[in-house]
Design a protein around this motif. Structure first.
Motif, PDB file in Angstrom:
ATOM      1  N   UNK A 150       9.508  -8.637  -2.806  1.00 41.95           N
ATOM      2  CA  UNK A 150       9.724  -9.488  -1.631  1.00 41.95           C
ATOM      3  C   UNK A 150       8.832 -10.728  -1.615  1.00 41.95           C
ATOM      4  N   UNK A 151       8.033 -10.890  -2.645  1.00 42.11           N
ATOM      5  CA  UNK A 151       7.095 -12.015  -2.704  1.00 42.11           C
ATOM      6  C   UNK A 151       6.161 -12.015  -1.492  1.00 42.11           C
ATOM      7  N   UNK A 152       5.795 -10.825  -1.057  1.00 44.25           N
ATOM      8  CA  UNK A 152       4.848 -10.662   0.046  1.00 44.25           C
ATOM      9  C   UNK A 152       3.473 -10.378  -0.543  1.00 44.25           C
ATOM     10  N   UNK A 153       2.510 -11.192  -0.176  1.00 45.23           N
ATOM     11  CA  UNK A 153       1.132 -10.983  -0.603  1.00 45.23           C
ATOM     12  C   UNK A 153       0.476 -10.123   0.481  1.00 45.23           C
ATOM     13  N   UNK A 154       0.630  -8.817   0.349  1.00 47.01           N
ATOM     14  CA  UNK A 154       0.276  -7.904   1.429  1.00 47.01           C
ATOM     15  C   UNK A 154      -1.211  -7.663   1.589  1.00 47.01           C
ATOM     16  N   UNK A 155      -1.510  -7.007   2.706  1.00 47.90           N
ATOM     17  CA  UNK A 155      -2.882  -6.605   3.029  1.00 47.90           C
ATOM     18  C   UNK A 155      -2.978  -5.092   2.839  1.00 47.90           C
ATOM     19  N   UNK A 156      -3.529  -4.606   1.706  1.00 42.78           N
ATOM     20  CA  UNK A 156      -3.635  -3.161   1.499  1.00 42.78           C
ATOM     21  C   UNK A 156      -4.433  -2.489   2.621  1.00 42.78           C
ATOM     22  N   UNK A 157      -3.944  -1.318   3.035  1.00 41.03           N
ATOM     23  CA  UNK A 157      -4.593  -0.534   4.087  1.00 41.03           C
ATOM     24  C   UNK A 157      -5.155   0.735   3.467  1.00 41.03           C
ATOM     25  N   UNK A 158      -6.434   0.982   3.699  1.00 36.95           N
ATOM     26  CA  UNK A 158      -7.132   2.119   3.089  1.00 36.95           C
ATOM     27  C   UNK A 158      -7.929   2.838   4.173  1.00 36.95           C
ATOM     28  N   UNK A 159      -7.894   4.160   4.165  1.00 44.43           N
ATOM     29  CA  UNK A 159      -8.775   4.934   5.033  1.00 44.43           C
ATOM     30  C   UNK A 159     -10.161   4.951   4.399  1.00 44.43           C
ATOM     31  N   UNK A 160     -11.173   4.530   5.167  1.00 48.15           N
ATOM     32  CA  UNK A 160     -12.515   4.373   4.617  1.00 48.15           C
ATOM     33  C   UNK A 160     -13.205   5.685   4.292  1.00 48.15           C
ATOM     34  N   UNK A 161     -14.208   5.638   3.414  1.00 49.58           N
ATOM     35  CA  UNK A 161     -14.877   6.860   2.941  1.00 49.58           C
ATOM     36  C   UNK A 161     -15.609   7.617   4.044  1.00 49.58           C
ATOM     37  N   UNK A 162     -16.221   6.896   4.956  1.00 51.92           N
ATOM     38  CA  UNK A 162     -17.006   7.557   6.000  1.00 51.92           C
ATOM     39  C   UNK A 162     -16.090   8.361   6.920  1.00 51.92           C
TER      40      UNK A 162
END
Length: 756
Positions: A150-162
């Motif tokens: 889609x030619x989308x430069x996305x924002x990866x979402x990650x659950x943080x380590x803490x």
């Protein structure tokens, strides 16, 4: 030219018509192959990204999509598979992934509990002796897919380590910091791979920052992120919080991250006060959660613009990123096709797509202030003002109701024992029995007017009769009618009470493929006529054993609905309690004197901050007691709670003053029982002896071990035997086998114990 940006934190998974759910269940039933499953899921995933792209969102999340649960995704991404699943290492297969979520013939499922104070359930990670390693970079895969397709430069979402480790189990908590250190190189590797692929901005969710972290815990948090940022200095990280105000604001803004995400809906006053007191760094982005991601009412633009202008006294315009207060996972997809809702109510609704439109509107208004923007903002508020002025929301006076039983439990118990004459360790179920395709079709055809009412009632009665006979054959002591006339434990009652509206397609995910359609409380709640008496009386006429009346409690109806936002929640809960008391008394008057009022959402509504707990518990307990206290001493009130951490509300559970409470314990493998080693519980109690959310059927020996452990700390004369929860999601064969094993285990132990 600098400008305000828009961002989304997360998008609902289930699809406008629950396509996600249907695809999952087709795969689980082997109706489609794994290849077809993957193809269909990819189509859905890309369509969600395209929807956000078309809305004009600047920072579109990728990696928030899941096949089941995002916490489970994080665990398998790091190879953290419990030993009982016999995982050989490396990338985790789809079959193992779903076995962890749902259980298998060889291994029980991982524990499931509530995601903070929401009705979403996550799969609890188990650390055991494992050291995390990056076996699959899921955020990277999601980023590359969005870019390619889609030619989308996305924002990866990650659950943080803490937060991940805080939510996990299976390790010595005294070694928290030591174990947390093992996650740092894995997160660094994950983030470095994202950076190398061209990712410019990453959202790392750390929701535990809004809980009561100690100073020492915040020091640990700071050290972890200083180290992570040192290794990937050029990657822009936004630390995202939600559901409340952050606890350690001053320490948080000193971290070397690019941005901080704050909730300005549920944590508005405290977060704003922190900014006013300590300022905000000029080199960071403020991701301001200004739209309510957990409720479905339109945003009052006048209030939002006022808040944003207040923020710009401390934050420059080019530092602002506007977004929902949390992931939109918690709201339905769109209100566009909801034609059956009262026009004044519908006009004030905003589901996911409408909220994204609001986000775009606010962003444009901030970037291009002027007459056009002002007109659009005022138009948005007109619908809210019209509903507020409508007689649909005219405030009503509350009646004085008793909130205390005539006798304390110790005095009620012998009277009830004499009345019911139940054996020691009485067996029962929580309420519902399998909701088959045939039953759902009967209800659907009747609702559409394609099935005569008399035929509908006959078919429902046939199903009730069938399951009364099954229960008697199994040997249960207290029976239920099965709830075949009910679509959902909250929606069913909302449809019969005043003050509720219902969407046609307002589904949200609860756990796995289980979706619920929360009612919308738009006005005053009141009782019209008996809601459950007919079916319960019919069931009772078929047996000499007691049949429980089954109701959903006031706090659960409140917490599992989208609630009007112009009144305090306490006031709405008391309205519901008064309505339910009318139903309790209707059942009692009809001769149904064993009544279960379920409150599975009591713990879920507990505020995230300790200093707010007691206020909530006081009115939540009072609401339950208002709905159940005005009954005879011999009328036995039951309640049920499931899948939450109850240890910190044991006293409140006792204060409900229910004669019998049943609580989930099998997925947590009896861990709740340890709470009763330290706290005396002096009322009837049933700790669920098997997990109904898994297709796995435990044997008699396994259930016996849970019962025996419970009896070590709880008096046998007060102990009940029951499953964890209702059985509507299971099939008949599973239910009969499991309940047969359960009653056999109860009878075996019953014959060998000393009553105490």
């Amino acid at each position: 030219m600098t400008s305000v940006k828009s961002s989304n934190i997360g998008y609902p998974r289930i699809g406008e018509n629950r396509e996600w759910k249907k695809t999952l269940e087709a795969f689980w039933s082997s109706s489609i192959s794994e290849e077809s499953f993957s193809i269909e899921m990819k189509k859905l995933r890309l369509s969600y990204l395209k929807n956000q792209q078309e809305k004009g969102i600047d920072f579109i999340p990728v990696g928030d999509f899941s096949y089941y649960d995002h916490v489970l995704d994080t665990a398998v991404m790091f190879g953290l598979v419990p030993n009982r699943f016999n995982h050989a290492g490396g990338k985790v297969s789809l079959s193992t992934y779903f076995s962890m979520a749902r259980g298998s013939a060889a291994a029980h499922a991982c524990e499931m509990t509530k995601w903070f104070d929401t009705n979403y359930h996550f799969i609890v990670p188990e650390i055991e002796d494992k050291k995390p390693e990056l076996v699959q970079n899921k955020p990277l895969e999601a980023f590359l897919e969005a870019k390619k397709e889609l030619n989308i430069h996305g924002k990866p979402v990650i659950l943080g380590p803490f937060s991940f480790l805080k939510l996990a189990k299976g390790y010595d908590k005294s070694h928290f910091e030591e174990i947390l250190q093992t996650f740092i190189p894995v997160y660094v590797q994950l983030l470095q791979e994202l950076k190398d692929a061209g990712v410019s901005i990453v959202q790392i969710d750390e929701p535990v920052l809004v809980t009561d972290l100690s100073d020492d815990e915040m020091d640990v948090f700071s050290r972890v992120y200083n180290e992570i940022c040192q290794h990937v200095p050029s990657l822009e990280i936004i630390l995202q919080t939600y559901f409340e105000a952050v606890t350690h604001y001053k320490e948080l803004i000193s971290l070397p991250v690019k941005g901080i995400g704050l909730d300005f809906v549920r944590g508005r006053e405290e977060n704003l006060a922190s900014i006013k007191k300590h300022g905000f760094p000029s080199d960071k982005l403020l991701a301001a959660g200004i739209l309510d991601g957990r409720n479905i009412w339109k945003t009052r633009m006048e209030d939002s613009v006022s808040l944003l202008h207040e923020l710009t006294e401390y934050v420059s315009v080019d530092q602002l990123v506007l977004q929902p207060s949390c992931s939109l996972l918690h709201v339905p997809i769109t209100a566009e096709n909801e034609t059956a809702i009262h026009p004044e109510v519908k006009a004030a609704l905003a589901f996911c797509h409408e909220k994204l439109d609001e986000l775009t509107l606010l962003t444009k208004a901030m970037n291009h202030p002027g007459e056009d923007s002002s007109f659009l903002l005022q138009t948005q508020d007109e619908a809210i003002n019209k509903l507020k002025a409508s007689n649909l929301r005219e405030r009503k006076e509350m009646n004085e109701l008793p909130s205390k039983r005539n006798k304390v439990f110790a005095d009620r118990f012998p009277l009830q024992h004499e009345k019911w004459k139940l054996p020691v360790l009485p067996t029962t179920t929580i309420g519902s029995f399998p909701q088959t395709k045939e039953i759902r079709k009967i209800r659907a055809d009747w609702r559409k007017g394609e099935l005569p009412h008399s035929t509908y009632e006959t078919l429902i009665r046939e199903e009730i009769k069938k399951w009364i006979e099954i229960q008697e054959n199994i040997g249960l002591d207290v029976l239920v009618h099965g709830e075949f006339e009910r679509n959902d434990m909250v929606e069913f009652f909302g449809e019969k009470l005043e003050g509720f509206a219902f969407s046609k397609n307002g589904w949200v995910q609860s756990y796995g493929s289980r979706c619920v359609k929360p009612p919308i409380i738009y006005g005053n709640v009141s009782f019209s006529e008996p809601m459950t008496v007919k079916e319960t009386l019919y069931a009772q006429s078929l047996t000499g054993k007691p049949v429980k009346g089954m109701l959903t409690g006031p706090v659960t109806i409140l917490n599992w609905s989208f609630v009007r936002n112009d009144l305090p929640e306490k006031e709405v809960a008391f309205q519901i309690a008064e309505a339910l008391l009318n139903e309790v008394k209707s059942l009692e008057h009809a001769g149904i004197e064993m009544i279960q009022v379920d409150e599975p959402a009591l713990r879920e509504g507990l505020p995230l901050k300790q200093d707010k707990h007691q206020h909530y518990l006081n009115w939540a307990v009072e609401a339950f007691r208002l709905s159940t206290s005005d009954v005879a001493d011999t009328t036995q009130i039951h309640t049920h709670m499931c899948y939450s951490d109850f240890e910190d509300i044991i006293q409140a559970i006792s204060d409900l003053d229910a004669d019998v409470i049943s609580i989930e314990t099998s997925r947590s493998h009896g861990e709740l029982i340890s709470s009763f080693e330290e706290t005396t519980y002096d009322k009837g109690i049933g700790l669920g002896v098997y997990d109904i959310h898994s297709p796995r059927v435990p044997d008699e020996e396994e259930m016996s071990s849970i019962i025996e452990r419970a009896l070590a700390v709880l008096p046998s004369r007060l102990f009940w035997i029951n499953p964890d929860c209702g059985l509507k999601t299971r099939n008949e064969k599973e239910v009969v086998e499991a309940l047969t094993n359960m009653t056999s285990a109860a009878k075996k132990i019953r014959s060998s114990i000393t009553i105490k």
